[in-house]
Each structure stands twice: as structure tokens, then as C-alpha cells.
Design a protein around this motif. Structure first.
Motif, PDB file in Angstrom:
ATOM      1  N   GLU A  90       0.854  -1.186   0.000  1.00 25.18           N
ATOM      2  CA  GLU A  90       0.000   0.000   0.000  1.00 25.18           C
ATOM      3  C   GLU A  90       0.888   1.233   0.000  1.00 25.18           C
ATOM      4  O   GLU A  90       1.903   1.273   0.679  1.00 25.18           O
ATOM      5  CB  GLU A  90      -0.892   0.016   1.238  1.00 25.18           C
ATOM      6  N   GLN A  91       0.504   2.252  -0.740  1.00 29.07           N
ATOM      7  CA  GLN A  91       1.300   3.481  -0.770  1.00 29.07           C
ATOM      8  C   GLN A  91       0.493   4.715  -0.407  1.00 29.07           C
ATOM      9  O   GLN A  91       1.047   5.655   0.150  1.00 29.07           O
ATOM     10  CB  GLN A  91       1.899   3.691  -2.162  1.00 29.07           C
ATOM     11  N   ASN A  92      -0.780   4.744  -0.749  1.00 28.91           N
ATOM     12  CA  ASN A  92      -1.591   5.952  -0.540  1.00 28.91           C
ATOM     13  C   ASN A  92      -2.609   5.725   0.563  1.00 28.91           C
ATOM     14  O   ASN A  92      -3.326   4.732   0.560  1.00 28.91           O
ATOM     15  CB  ASN A  92      -2.291   6.332  -1.848  1.00 28.91           C
ATOM     16  N   TYR A  93      -2.667   6.672   1.474  1.00 24.12           N
ATOM     17  CA  TYR A  93      -3.524   6.570   2.652  1.00 24.12           C
ATOM     18  C   TYR A  93      -4.290   7.873   2.842  1.00 24.12           C
ATOM     19  O   TYR A  93      -3.731   8.948   2.623  1.00 24.12           O
ATOM     20  CB  TYR A  93      -2.695   6.344   3.919  1.00 24.12           C
ATOM     21  N   ALA A  94      -5.514   7.778   3.284  1.00 19.05           N
ATOM     22  CA  ALA A  94      -6.262   8.918   3.794  1.00 19.05           C
ATOM     23  C   ALA A  94      -6.430   8.657   5.287  1.00 19.05           C
ATOM     24  O   ALA A  94      -7.233   7.825   5.701  1.00 19.05           O
ATOM     25  CB  ALA A  94      -7.600   9.066   3.103  1.00 19.05           C
ATOM     26  N   VAL A  95      -5.629   9.323   6.095  1.00 16.82           N
ATOM     27  CA  VAL A  95      -5.635   9.122   7.539  1.00 16.82           C
ATOM     28  C   VAL A  95      -6.623  10.117   8.154  1.00 16.82           C
ATOM     29  O   VAL A  95      -6.466  11.324   7.985  1.00 16.82           O
ATOM     30  CB  VAL A  95      -4.224   9.334   8.131  1.00 16.82           C
ATOM     31  N   THR A  96      -7.623   9.595   8.839  1.00 18.05           N
ATOM     32  CA  THR A  96      -8.620  10.443   9.498  1.00 18.05           C
ATOM     33  C   THR A  96      -8.608  10.151  10.991  1.00 18.05           C
ATOM     34  O   THR A  96      -8.538   9.001  11.402  1.00 18.05           O
ATOM     35  CB  THR A  96     -10.035  10.172   8.930  1.00 18.05           C
ATOM     36  N   PHE A  97      -8.654  11.211  11.782  1.00 20.37           N
ATOM     37  CA  PHE A  97      -8.699  11.052  13.232  1.00 20.37           C
ATOM     38  C   PHE A  97      -9.509  12.194  13.821  1.00 20.37           C
ATOM     39  O   PHE A  97      -9.699  13.231  13.198  1.00 20.37           O
ATOM     40  CB  PHE A  97      -7.292  10.982  13.840  1.00 20.37           C
ATOM     41  N   GLN A  98     -10.018  11.948  15.030  1.00 25.24           N
ATOM     42  CA  GLN A  98     -10.784  12.987  15.716  1.00 25.24           C
ATOM     43  C   GLN A  98     -10.347  13.077  17.164  1.00 25.24           C
ATOM     44  O   GLN A  98      -9.840  12.114  17.737  1.00 25.24           O
ATOM     45  CB  GLN A  98     -12.278  12.736  15.605  1.00 25.24           C
ATOM     46  N   ALA A  99     -10.525  14.264  17.716  1.00 31.46           N
ATOM     47  CA  ALA A  99     -10.142  14.527  19.103  1.00 31.46           C
ATOM     48  C   ALA A  99     -11.235  15.359  19.750  1.00 31.46           C
ATOM     49  O   ALA A  99     -12.019  16.028  19.072  1.00 31.46           O
ATOM     50  CB  ALA A  99      -8.815  15.267  19.161  1.00 31.46           C
ATOM     51  N   GLU A 100     -11.261  15.320  21.068  1.00 28.29           N
ATOM     52  CA  GLU A 100     -12.224  16.099  21.834  1.00 28.29           C
ATOM     53  C   GLU A 100     -11.469  16.911  22.879  1.00 28.29           C
ATOM     54  O   GLU A 100     -10.622  16.371  23.591  1.00 28.29           O
ATOM     55  CB  GLU A 100     -13.214  15.153  22.512  1.00 28.29           C
ATOM     56  N   ASP A 101     -11.756  18.183  22.946  1.00 28.19           N
ATOM     57  CA  ASP A 101     -11.141  19.087  23.918  1.00 28.19           C
ATOM     58  C   ASP A 101     -12.264  19.601  24.813  1.00 28.19           C
ATOM     59  O   ASP A 101     -13.204  20.230  24.332  1.00 28.19           O
ATOM     60  CB  ASP A 101     -10.451  20.238  23.162  1.00 28.19           C
ATOM     61  N   ARG A 102     -12.177  19.308  26.114  1.00 29.42           N
ATOM     62  CA  ARG A 102     -13.282  19.631  27.026  1.00 29.42           C
ATOM     63  C   ARG A 102     -12.979  20.841  27.898  1.00 29.42           C
ATOM     64  O   ARG A 102     -11.849  21.067  28.297  1.00 29.42           O
ATOM     65  CB  ARG A 102     -13.580  18.438  27.930  1.00 29.42           C
ATOM     66  N   ASN A 103     -14.058  21.587  28.200  1.00 29.40           N
ATOM     67  CA  ASN A 103     -14.032  22.720  29.126  1.00 29.40           C
ATOM     68  C   ASN A 103     -12.940  23.730  28.792  1.00 29.40           C
ATOM     69  O   ASN A 103     -12.128  24.105  29.636  1.00 29.40           O
ATOM     70  CB  ASN A 103     -13.937  22.238  30.574  1.00 29.40           C
ATOM     71  N   VAL A 104     -12.963  24.188  27.563  1.00 26.48           N
ATOM     72  CA  VAL A 104     -12.025  25.193  27.076  1.00 26.48           C
ATOM     73  C   VAL A 104     -12.441  26.548  27.636  1.00 26.48           C
ATOM     74  O   VAL A 104     -13.631  26.891  27.647  1.00 26.48           O
ATOM     75  CB  VAL A 104     -12.009  25.212  25.533  1.00 26.48           C
ATOM     76  N   ILE A 105     -11.475  27.320  28.110  1.00 24.30           N
ATOM     77  CA  ILE A 105     -11.782  28.629  28.707  1.00 24.30           C
ATOM     78  C   ILE A 105     -12.233  29.608  27.624  1.00 24.30           C
ATOM     79  O   ILE A 105     -11.967  29.418  26.438  1.00 24.30           O
ATOM     80  CB  ILE A 105     -10.577  29.204  29.493  1.00 24.30           C
ATOM     81  N   ALA A 106     -12.897  30.673  28.036  1.00 27.74           N
ATOM     82  CA  ALA A 106     -13.398  31.690  27.107  1.00 27.74           C
ATOM     83  C   ALA A 106     -12.235  32.344  26.372  1.00 27.74           C
ATOM     84  O   ALA A 106     -11.134  32.496  26.908  1.00 27.74           O
ATOM     85  CB  ALA A 106     -14.207  32.733  27.868  1.00 27.74           C
ATOM     86  N   GLY A 107     -12.500  32.727  25.115  1.00 21.24           N
ATOM     87  CA  GLY A 107     -11.502  33.415  24.306  1.00 21.24           C
ATOM     88  C   GLY A 107     -11.341  32.745  22.954  1.00 21.24           C
ATOM     89  O   GLY A 107     -11.983  31.749  22.651  1.00 21.24           O
ATOM     90  N   ALA A 108     -10.457  33.327  22.139  1.00 19.94           N
ATOM     91  CA  ALA A 108     -10.149  32.773  20.819  1.00 19.94           C
ATOM     92  C   ALA A 108      -8.998  31.783  20.966  1.00 19.94           C
ATOM     93  O   ALA A 108      -7.973  32.096  21.575  1.00 19.94           O
ATOM     94  CB  ALA A 108      -9.777  33.891  19.856  1.00 19.94           C
ATOM     95  N   HIS A 109      -9.168  30.596  20.411  1.00 11.38           N
ATOM     96  CA  HIS A 109      -8.163  29.540  20.532  1.00 11.38           C
ATOM     97  C   HIS A 109      -7.757  29.050  19.145  1.00 11.38           C
ATOM     98  O   HIS A 109      -8.610  28.780  18.298  1.00 11.38           O
ATOM     99  CB  HIS A 109      -8.697  28.373  21.365  1.00 11.38           C
ATOM    100  N   VAL A 110      -6.450  28.912  18.959  1.00 11.28           N
ATOM    101  CA  VAL A 110      -5.900  28.450  17.696  1.00 11.28           C
ATOM    102  C   VAL A 110      -5.582  26.967  17.813  1.00 11.28           C
ATOM    103  O   VAL A 110      -4.802  26.557  18.686  1.00 11.28           O
ATOM    104  CB  VAL A 110      -4.631  29.246  17.320  1.00 11.28           C
ATOM    105  N   TYR A 111      -6.201  26.171  16.937  1.00  9.53           N
ATOM    106  CA  TYR A 111      -5.948  24.733  16.874  1.00  9.53           C
ATOM    107  C   TYR A 111      -5.121  24.452  15.623  1.00  9.53           C
ATOM    108  O   TYR A 111      -5.438  24.941  14.534  1.00  9.53           O
ATOM    109  CB  TYR A 111      -7.262  23.951  16.812  1.00  9.53           C
ATOM    110  N   THR A 112      -4.067  23.650  15.794  1.00  8.04           N
ATOM    111  CA  THR A 112      -3.158  23.326  14.700  1.00  8.04           C
ATOM    112  C   THR A 112      -2.948  21.826  14.648  1.00  8.04           C
ATOM    113  O   THR A 112      -2.783  21.183  15.685  1.00  8.04           O
ATOM    114  CB  THR A 112      -1.796  24.024  14.901  1.00  8.04           C
TER     115      THR A 112
END
Length: 141
Positions: A90-112
Motif C-alpha cells: 500500500e502506498q496511498n492513505y487517507a488518515v482520518t482522526f478525531q479529538a475532543e477538547d473539554r471545558n475550554v476557557i473563554a476566548g479565541a483559541h488556535v488549533y493546529t
């Protein structure tokens, strides 16, 4: 019942394209893949941010171990690892993943989302697509 607080999505690469590929950097260096910003209003506790990423990857040499990470405001909140095989398999992959971030404080947050190759003498390239999305919701508990 939940209340939507904010949503964001980015798709820096819309399709598989060998001509527009780039090498995933060798750890400890990282390749930045996508960034979104989510705003959490004041008095929005409890909450959660659901994040989903898909990255198209191609194995070039050896069996690379690719570490995908998600950061909030420069601090790692999630990681997962995927083996990427190369020629003869196999050479080509579509890697998919998910995450959950709980109780984030107020404000603008940058996710990378980033990727790095953990295995010496191997190579894997990002060939697309790349998508990254986030949905912030206020929850009951």
C-alpha cells in the motif's frame, strides 16, 4: 441538548496530487498541515470542542511511522500514530482522526494539526487532501 458556540473548517488541499506533494519532516521537526481558530464565549461552561482531521499521505521509502498531533494555543492536546508503507505494498492513505477538547476557557483559541516522521531512513509525503474542522458546543455536563 447542546448549543453551538462556534465552528471552523479549512481545506488547504482539496484533492490527491503527487505534483503538489511535500515531505513530512523528520522528528523532532514537524510539518504544519492546517490551522483553525475557534471562539468560546464567556459563560460557556461546560463545553467541548470536537476536532476532525483528514490527511492524504503517500509512503515513498520504508515503513514510516507518522505522528499526528493537535495543538491548542501551542500546547499539545492530542496525538496518534500511523504506519505508512511504501513501494511493493500500500502506498496511498487517507488518515482520518478525531479529538475532543473539554471545558475550554473563554476566548479565541488556535488549533493546529501537524505531522512528523518518527522513523529514520524512511520517507512519507503529504499528497492531499488535507481537511481540518472544529465544532465548539456548550454541553449540560
Amino acid at each position: 441538548m447542546v448549543r453551538i458556540l462556534d465552528k471552523a473548517a479549512v481545506q488547504p488541499r482539496r484533492r490527491f496530487n503527487l505534483a503538489n506533494s511535500f515531505i513530512i519532516r523528520r522528528s523532532p521537526a514537524r510539518s504544519r498541515l492546517a490551522t483553525i481558530t475557534l471562539r468560546i464565549p464567556v459563560n460557556s461552561q461546560p463545553n467541548r470542542v470536537d476536532l476532525v482531521a483528514t490527511v492524504g499521505v503517500r509512503g515513498v521509502t520504508g515503513i514510516a511511522q507518522i505522528l499526528f498531533r493537535i495543538f491548542r494555543d501551542g500546547r499539545e492536546i492530542f496525538n496518534t500514530q500511523q504506519g505508512i508503507e511504501s513501494a511493493g505494498s500500500e502506498q496511498n492513505y487517507a488518515v482520518t482522526f478525531q479529538a475532543e477538547d473539554r471545558n475550554v476557557i473563554a476566548g479565541a483559541h488556535v488549533y493546529t494539526v501537524t505531522a512528523e516522521n518518527l522513523t529514520a531512513n524512511t520517507r512519507a509525503d503529504v499528497v492531499g487532501p488535507i481537511s481540518f474542522s472544529g465544532l465548539a458546543v456548550k454541553t449540560r455536563t
